[in-house]
Design an enzyme around this catalytic site. Sequence first.
Site, PDB file in Angstrom:
ATOM      1  N   MET A 264       0.845  -1.202   0.000  1.00 56.96           N
ATOM      2  CA  MET A 264       0.000   0.000   0.000  1.00 56.96           C
ATOM      3  C   MET A 264       0.879   1.249   0.000  1.00 56.96           C
ATOM      4  O   MET A 264       0.422   2.333   0.372  1.00 56.96           O
ATOM      5  CB  MET A 264      -0.942  -0.013   1.201  1.00 56.96           C
TER       6      MET A 264
ATOM      7  N   ALA B  31       4.029   3.996   0.856  1.00 56.78           N
ATOM      8  CA  ALA B  31       4.765   4.525   2.017  1.00 56.78           C
ATOM      9  C   ALA B  31       5.852   3.510   2.372  1.00 56.78           C
ATOM     10  O   ALA B  31       5.937   3.009   3.495  1.00 56.78           O
ATOM     11  CB  ALA B  31       3.840   4.818   3.195  1.00 56.78           C
TER      12      ALA B  31
ATOM     13  N   HIS C 104       9.160   1.186   3.019  1.00 58.40           N
ATOM     14  CA  HIS C 104      10.299   1.193   3.942  1.00 58.40           C
ATOM     15  C   HIS C 104      11.111  -0.074   3.671  1.00 58.40           C
ATOM     16  O   HIS C 104      10.765  -0.858   2.762  1.00 58.40           O
ATOM     17  CB  HIS C 104       9.807   1.277   5.391  1.00 58.40           C
TER      18      HIS C 104
ATOM     19  N   HIS D 223       9.285  -3.441   3.095  1.00 59.49           N
ATOM     20  CA  HIS D 223       8.778  -3.679   1.738  1.00 59.49           C
ATOM     21  C   HIS D 223       9.924  -4.053   0.791  1.00 59.49           C
ATOM     22  O   HIS D 223       9.791  -4.941  -0.043  1.00 59.49           O
ATOM     23  CB  HIS D 223       8.096  -2.417   1.196  1.00 59.49           C
TER      24      HIS D 223
ATOM     25  N   ILE E  72      11.208  -6.988   9.190  1.00 59.59           N
ATOM     26  CA  ILE E  72      12.359  -6.079   9.303  1.00 59.59           C
ATOM     27  C   ILE E  72      12.020  -5.052  10.392  1.00 59.59           C
ATOM     28  O   ILE E  72      10.917  -4.488  10.411  1.00 59.59           O
ATOM     29  CB  ILE E  72      12.645  -5.365   7.960  1.00 59.59           C
TER      30      ILE E  72
HETATM   31  P1  AMP Z   1       1.499  -2.860   3.510  1.00 56.82           P
HETATM   32  O1  AMP Z   1       2.040  -1.848   2.573  1.00 56.82           O
HETATM   33  O2  AMP Z   1       1.504  -2.463   4.938  1.00 56.82           O
HETATM   34  O3  AMP Z   1       0.177  -3.441   3.051  1.00 56.82           O
HETATM   35  O4  AMP Z   1       2.523  -4.076   3.442  1.00 56.82           O
HETATM   36  C1  AMP Z   1       2.840  -4.691   2.229  1.00 56.82           C
HETATM   37  C2  AMP Z   1       3.592  -5.963   2.515  1.00 56.82           C
HETATM   38  O5  AMP Z   1       4.790  -5.649   3.211  1.00 56.82           O
HETATM   39  C3  AMP Z   1       2.797  -6.925   3.402  1.00 56.82           C
HETATM   40  O6  AMP Z   1       2.968  -8.246   2.919  1.00 56.82           O
HETATM   41  C4  AMP Z   1       3.438  -6.738   4.748  1.00 56.82           C
HETATM   42  O7  AMP Z   1       3.342  -7.875   5.574  1.00 56.82           O
HETATM   43  C5  AMP Z   1       4.874  -6.455   4.362  1.00 56.82           C
HETATM   44  N1  AMP Z   1       5.557  -5.732   5.432  1.00 56.82           N
HETATM   45  C6  AMP Z   1       5.122  -4.622   6.080  1.00 56.82           C
HETATM   46  N2  AMP Z   1       5.982  -4.267   7.051  1.00 56.82           N
HETATM   47  C7  AMP Z   1       6.988  -5.170   7.020  1.00 56.82           C
HETATM   48  C8  AMP Z   1       8.187  -5.349   7.785  1.00 56.82           C
HETATM   49  N3  AMP Z   1       8.510  -4.533   8.789  1.00 56.82           N
HETATM   50  N4  AMP Z   1       8.979  -6.394   7.460  1.00 56.82           N
HETATM   51  C9  AMP Z   1       8.651  -7.240   6.457  1.00 56.82           C
HETATM   52  N5  AMP Z   1       7.538  -7.131   5.706  1.00 56.82           N
HETATM   53  C10 AMP Z   1       6.715  -6.108   5.984  1.00 56.82           C
END
Ligand code: AMP
Length: 279
Positions: free
Chosen positions: A30, A32, A34, A37, A176
């Site tokens: 989604m 933003a 880091h 991702h 992470i």
């Molecule tokens: P999001 O953008 O929050 O929907 O996350 C996209 C993907 O990145 C999802 O599969 C999350 O589980 C993964 N993700 C988010 N934060 C982390 C993190 N700190 N370490 C590893 N994967 C992550």
Amino acid sequence: MEVYKDITPLQHYLNEHKFHGKKIGLVPTMGALHEGHLSLVRASQSDNDVTVCSIYVNPTQFNNDQDLAKYPRTLDDDLTMLREVGCDAVFCPSDQVMYIEPSRTRLLFDRLDHIMEGKFRPGHFSGVGLVVSKLFNIVAPDRAYFGQKDLQQFVIIQQLVKDLSFNVELKRVPIIRENDGLAMSSRNRRLGKEGRGKAVILYKALTEAQKMLKVPVAIEQVKQEVRGMVEQAGVQLEYFEVIDPDTLTAVTNISEKNNVALCVAGYVDGVRLIDNVVF
Ligand code: AMP
């Protein structure tokens, strides 16, 4: 790096690669972005010929309008980060592209969404299942990468892939963390200095709980200790659960189990954060 806002040009690009036998990896996000991702992108790059990262803040998975409105959107920075890491293509559709008209399909995951995120965010996994299904149909990847950070989401997507016969291999990538242990999250950007200081208690509580359970201290007592630690730090605990990471069933007796996940969710100054450890 190719950037696509529409489905057809993305599919032309992918079909060209598929025709030449290239393997496609998909990293749904989604935005933003880091390092968490980027670790998914790197995992995909090491397994596949072509990595597609999708960036889409999916409205159907938000049960709270405020949370959706406040979700950070940083597309230009995200594209820079993806270019730097050597991602091949980005799919960043608008709402009109993803949902031509309001969706009516709702997905239920039985007991898998009756607990934790599913319990506290009604409809969340229906929206996740819908958007992930759309992405799987649009991209038709060989492999898709998801973070352990959203452990319940991973198990639910595994179920979705089995139930709907998606021909995609799922990969779970470790969490992470920042140097102090806080799990990286797009939502961390919304924390002020004080909130950032408090937020680390979620990880500290997980590691303390892990130590206690290994002694072993009884699960109910550990739950009380965690609630005390988190609330004393000024963080509002939503849940702390001890579960089997593969089935999401509650663990009642640690000694019988090989794999245990401790999952936590809480509000830090109005920002909802989740974390987990698996051991
Ligand atoms: P999001 O953008 O929050 O929907 O996350 C996209 C993907 O990145 C999802 O599969 C999350 O589980 C993964 N993700 C988010 N934060 C982390 C993190 N700190 N370490 C590893 N994967 C992550």
